[in-house]
Structures are given as C-alpha cells and as structure tokens.
Design an enzyme around this catalytic site. Structure first.
Site, PDB file in Angstrom:
ATOM      1  N   PHE A 127       0.807  -1.223   0.000  1.00 51.85           N
ATOM      2  CA  PHE A 127       0.000   0.000   0.000  1.00 51.85           C
ATOM      3  C   PHE A 127       0.846   1.282   0.000  1.00 51.85           C
ATOM      4  O   PHE A 127       0.546   2.224   0.713  1.00 51.85           O
ATOM      5  CB  PHE A 127      -0.975   0.021   1.185  1.00 51.85           C
ATOM      6  CG  PHE A 127      -1.644  -1.281   1.479  1.00 51.85           C
ATOM      7  CD1 PHE A 127      -2.259  -2.008   0.468  1.00 51.85           C
ATOM      8  CD2 PHE A 127      -1.650  -1.814   2.753  1.00 51.85           C
ATOM      9  CE1 PHE A 127      -2.891  -3.220   0.733  1.00 51.85           C
ATOM     10  CE2 PHE A 127      -2.266  -3.025   3.027  1.00 51.85           C
ATOM     11  CZ  PHE A 127      -2.888  -3.739   2.016  1.00 51.85           C
ATOM     12  N   HIS A 128       1.895   1.315  -0.827  1.00 54.72           N
ATOM     13  CA  HIS A 128       2.758   2.494  -0.896  1.00 54.72           C
ATOM     14  C   HIS A 128       2.859   3.063  -2.313  1.00 54.72           C
ATOM     15  O   HIS A 128       3.956   3.327  -2.793  1.00 54.72           O
ATOM     16  CB  HIS A 128       4.176   2.137  -0.413  1.00 54.72           C
ATOM     17  CG  HIS A 128       4.271   1.728   1.014  1.00 54.72           C
ATOM     18  ND1 HIS A 128       5.385   1.087   1.533  1.00 54.72           N
ATOM     19  CD2 HIS A 128       3.403   1.863   2.049  1.00 54.72           C
ATOM     20  CE1 HIS A 128       5.196   0.841   2.820  1.00 54.72           C
ATOM     21  NE2 HIS A 128       4.001   1.306   3.153  1.00 54.72           N
ATOM     22  N   PRO A 129       1.769   3.292  -3.020  1.00 52.94           N
ATOM     23  CA  PRO A 129       1.895   3.815  -4.387  1.00 52.94           C
ATOM     24  C   PRO A 129       2.390   5.267  -4.393  1.00 52.94           C
ATOM     25  O   PRO A 129       1.957   6.093  -3.597  1.00 52.94           O
ATOM     26  CB  PRO A 129       0.469   3.721  -4.936  1.00 52.94           C
ATOM     27  CG  PRO A 129      -0.410   3.812  -3.725  1.00 52.94           C
ATOM     28  CD  PRO A 129       0.347   3.100  -2.633  1.00 52.94           C
TER      29      PRO A 129
END
Length: 536
Positions: free
Chosen positions: A474-476
C-alpha cells in the site's frame, strides 16, 4: 445536464482531498486569517470506531465506508492476479486506515531526489519539515521534534517470538537499531507508530480538527471533485458534486490537488492535462499535453513467508479462542493495550539482498500471526509471518482513466516483478528470510516453513510462488513526478507544468519511492509545500 451551482464567495485556496497531505495543508494555510480555504473530501467523516482502534484497519480496508475499493489490472508478474488496492476515502485519507508505522526512509532517498533535478529536496532540506510537525515520545532532539501535531509513540505490547527473531537476525549481521529515522535505517527494531495512548493518530486529529475552529476554513465531506476549471492557461477553480448537485468553486490563488497517487492524476486527466492520445480517445479536450501524468507508478511489493513455531504464544491461538478474545477486548477497554492496540507490523528489519550494496534494499515486516492470504482467518496453530519487500523496485507502472466519467476507477497497472533486477531480489529475499529462520536463537521455537513451503526450491518455482503470495504493501507513489525536466508533471515547487495556479501535493510527486513506509514522508511533503505556497 445538471446546471453547476456556484459556491458562495471566492476562496484563496481550494484543497482537493482531506487525506494525509490535505489535512496538513488545510491547517497551515488557514493559519493566516486573511486566507479563505476550502477543503473538499469525497469521503465522509473519520467518526467511526474502527478507524481509531488500531486493529480496526482490518475492518476499514475493503469497507466502502472508508475505502475507495479499487483493484489493480491483472498482473502478469503475479500470475495474472488482480489485487485489492485500498485507498482511504474519509477525513485523514490513508492515515485513517494504514499501518500507522512512523518511517522517514533513508537520507540517500532524498539526496537522490535532489540529484534527479529537485533542488531543495535533499535530506538536509527536508529533515526540518519532518521535525516541525513531530511530537516524539522521547522529546525534542536534533533529529526529532516535540509538541507538534504528528504524534509518534512506542507500541504498547511485545511478543517473545519477535525478540527471538531479532536475536536470530544478529547471527546474520542484522544488528539492533535504536532509531530507524535518523537517516540510516539499517538494522532491526520495533516500529514506532502514529498513536496516542493505544489509539490511532491520523492527520484529521492532528492537523484538521484544531483548524476547523477557524472561520476562514470550510470543510466539505462527500464532495467529489470532477475536474479542475481552466481558462486559457489559468486554473480558476474546481467543479464538484455534493448531495446530487454540481457546484463550482473559485480559487483566487491556487488549487491544490492532494487526492493521492491514484486520484490526483485522474483529476488532471479529466481536466485535460495528460497524454493527448489518451485524452483524445476519451473525448476530452487537451488543455495541456503532458504524457507523464499517470506514469512512473511505483509501489512496494511484499512477499509473505510464513513459519509455524512451537513453545511460544502468537496471536493465532489467542484470537482463535473465546477466552482469548474476551481477554483481548478487556485489556484494550481497561488499558488501551494488548492486541487491539497493535499496528499490523510490530517488528522490522532493514538489510541488503547483496552485501556489495551501499545501503539496505530490503525491509522486513514481522508479525506474530499468520494466514493463508491477507483477509483470511488466522491459522489455528502458532505461527509468524516474515514479510519482505524490495525497497527500491525498478518495475514501473501507470494509472490512467478509461472514461471521461468522474465516477469510474482508473486502470491501475503496477507491472510488479517485470524488471529483471526485481525478480532477482525477490528470489534473494525469500532465501534470506529462510536463512534467518535457521538461526540458533530460534531453534527453541522449531520454525517450520508453511509459505512458500520447503519443497519450493528452484528459481522458476520460487518465482511462481512469489507471484502467488506477494501483495502490495500500500505504498503507491510517483504518478505526478517532480522534476526540472520537461517530462516532469510538477516542478520542484510542486507547480503543475503548463498551467498557472495549480499544484499537486501528495505521494504522487515523488520521483522515486522512498526506502520505507510512505505516510510520514507525505506529511513532510505537505509541510514543505505549505511553506513554498506561503512564500510565493
């Protein structure tokens, strides 16, 4: 067609998105009583109990009340799987649903940003902004702040098995580290978290709520921005939908997109700023040709290895019994501690996939629990998850709209494991995780590999297994890349190239992903952006 309704009066600044960055911007800009600020949030309030109980992320992710419910395109590197791609849809944005880990990354990440054509973004430049908003549990120091809005605490529980993993890692040269956030994160330790007394601390609590008392700040929830309004080259405001009606709001100074790595490029494209070929195919008039919008998408892919253990307690067996659940609930109700106060990951390690590297390229998140896949019930036997991710992937993807309709999700393509180097590092990381679990310090717990499984040995089989078990962390970042070159979407002051009166302020401006979790770097970006805006 619904006739747009004007919003009363003009604003100096319109901020789109009350997420991790937007709440910071709203606080800092509205501190000037002469500035009128409008903050638009497509989601609702964060007044939901599972937002504030740390373990509640399990009930916020995949919940349309708090999550945009996005999915990726089929990923060839993940054997054709589509991943759920959670993004916060409420006040506080992803800071209301994330893993709460306070992490800055490595000093070299920011020095590289400067080398890529972004003066003012080196480690020495950004460190004061990290410190400015921080309220660190240990108080003020040359590296940490006290009294700020962004609370950083120690976690309130420990697990014997995680201490054993730390001891085992020392046998392979991964030494304990007192502080992951001093510019060099190599080593092992227990993550600090954005919590206060066992309760999640999001940017809505820290930055937005204190500012909402100001008469010059207006916050609107359930207000979904459809596009930016542009006259010639000048951005004049935004069009948004609220309670079934279409409104237009005017900005005398600037519009600030803080909608996140997926929704900020979406809004640019809907507004006619993007690749002319894509926009033309969708019938959108081109206001400014910028093929870089939506490109350069990067993310951290974690590979979840699982080991069954003995002679110790993990969350699996505690949470799978009625007595255990009652004890967990009572401990949280009485002391705001115990498993309900847990961040998703308690213990971490930063190390190298190859000893020849000059800085860590792997991050481990080690958890005293296990499942077959995220979202499944916990196993009924004691086990731990040793997740590992490549911190600086070379695989790059994109996020682009597929329709001129504002209510359609973009097509998100990460292209995970498409680069040779990423596949090589994936293999090395699985083998390294296995090696660490053979440490003498872990022998009393008799670790037995469950995922990917001891029978999976050769490179082709390991890569296939990685494709089956790996998932986003969850680190875009990166879809509105910052730079000094014409292909960059924003300049080093975060102004969108080709138009006036428009900036992007969120994780999408990162030219390269940072070596760690991304929430606090976004707070820093917003702090620095507010300073640049006020000085312009």
């Amino acid at each position: 067609m619904t006739r747009p309704q004007p919003l009363e009066g003009d604003y100096d600044y319109i901020i789109v998105g009350a997420g991790t960055a937007g709440c910071v911007l709203a606080n800092r800009l509205s501190a000037d009583p002469k500035c009128r600020v409008l903050l638009l949030e497509a989601g609702g309030s964060d007044n939901y109990h599972w937002v504030h109980i740390p373990v509640g992320y399990l009930y916020c992710i995949g919940n349309p009340r708090t999550d945009w419910m996005m999915t990726t395109a089929a990923e060839p590197g993940l054997n054709g799987r589509r991943l759920a791609y959670p993004r916060g849809k409420l006040l506080g944005g992803c800071s209301s649903v994330n893993g709460m880990i306070y992490m800055r990354g490595h000093a070299a990440d920011y020095d590289r940003w400067r080398q890529l054509g972004n003066p003012g973004w080196a480690w020495d430049d950004v460190l004061p902004y990290f410190i400015k908003s921080q309220d660190h549990h240990a108080g003020a120091s040359p590296l940490h702040g006290a009294g700020g809005e962004w609370k950083v605490s120690r976690q309130k529980l420990e697990w014997e098995i995680l201490r054993a993993v730390q001891e085992g890692a020392k046998e392979f040269g991964i030494e304990p580290r007192a502080d992951f956030n001093d510019g060099s994160n190599e080593g092992s330790g227990f993550f600090e978290v954005n919590q206060r007394n066992g309760v999640r601390w999001n940017t809505a609590k820290g930055f937005l709520r204190p500012a909402m008392r100001r008469p010059n700040l207006r916050v609107m929830t359930h207000a979904e921005t459809e596009r930016v309004l542009i006259e010639g080259r000048q951005v004049t405001g935004v069009r948004f939908r609220h309670k079934g009606r279409v409104h237009e709001a005017c900005a005398k100074a600037e519009v600030l997109l803080a909608a996140g790595t997926i929704n900020s490029p979406k809004l640019l494209e809907l507004s006619g700023i993007g690749d002319p070929r894509l926009l033309g195919e969708l019938g959108i008039d081109v206001r400014h040709a910028q093929p870089g919008v939506g490109a350069n998408l990067q993310d951290h892919l974690q590979i979840r290895t699982v080991f069954r253990v003995s002679n110790t307690v993990t969350l699996n067996e505690v949470a799978n019994s009625l007595r255990g659940k009652l004890r967990i609930a009572a401990e949280y109700a009485l002391r705001r501690s115990g498993p309900m106060s847990m961040a998703p990951s308690q213990f971490g390690m930063f190390t190298r996939s190859d000893p020849s590297l000059d800085m860590p390229d792997l991050e481990y998140h080690v958890q005293p629990l296990s499942t077959d896949k995220l979202g499944d019930p916990l196993h009924r036997f004691p086990a731990i998850t040793v997740s590992v991710c490549n911190l600086r992937p070379e695989s790059v993807g994109s996020s682009h709209i597929t329709s001129a309709a504002a209510d359609r999700q973009p097509e998100i393509r990460l292209n995970y494991l498409s680069a040779d180097a990423d596949r090589r590092i994936a293999l090395a990381s699985i083998r390294q995780a296995r090696q660490i679990m053979t440490a003498r310090a872990l022998a009393p717990y008799a670790p037995q590999e469950i995922l990917p499984g001891p029978a999976v040995v050769g490179d082709p089989d390991l890569l296939e297994a990685a494709g089956n078990i790996a998932t986003t962390i969850f680190h875009p970042v990166g879809t509105c890349r910052m730079g000094s070159d014409p292909a960059a979407v924003v300049d080093p002051k975060l102004r969108v190239r080709g138009v006036n009166g428009l900036r992007v302020v969120d994780a999408s401006i990162m030219p390269r992903i940072v070596s760690g979790n991304t929430a606090s770097p976004v707070v820093m970006i917003a702090e620095k952006a507010a300073d640049m805006i006020q000085q312009s």
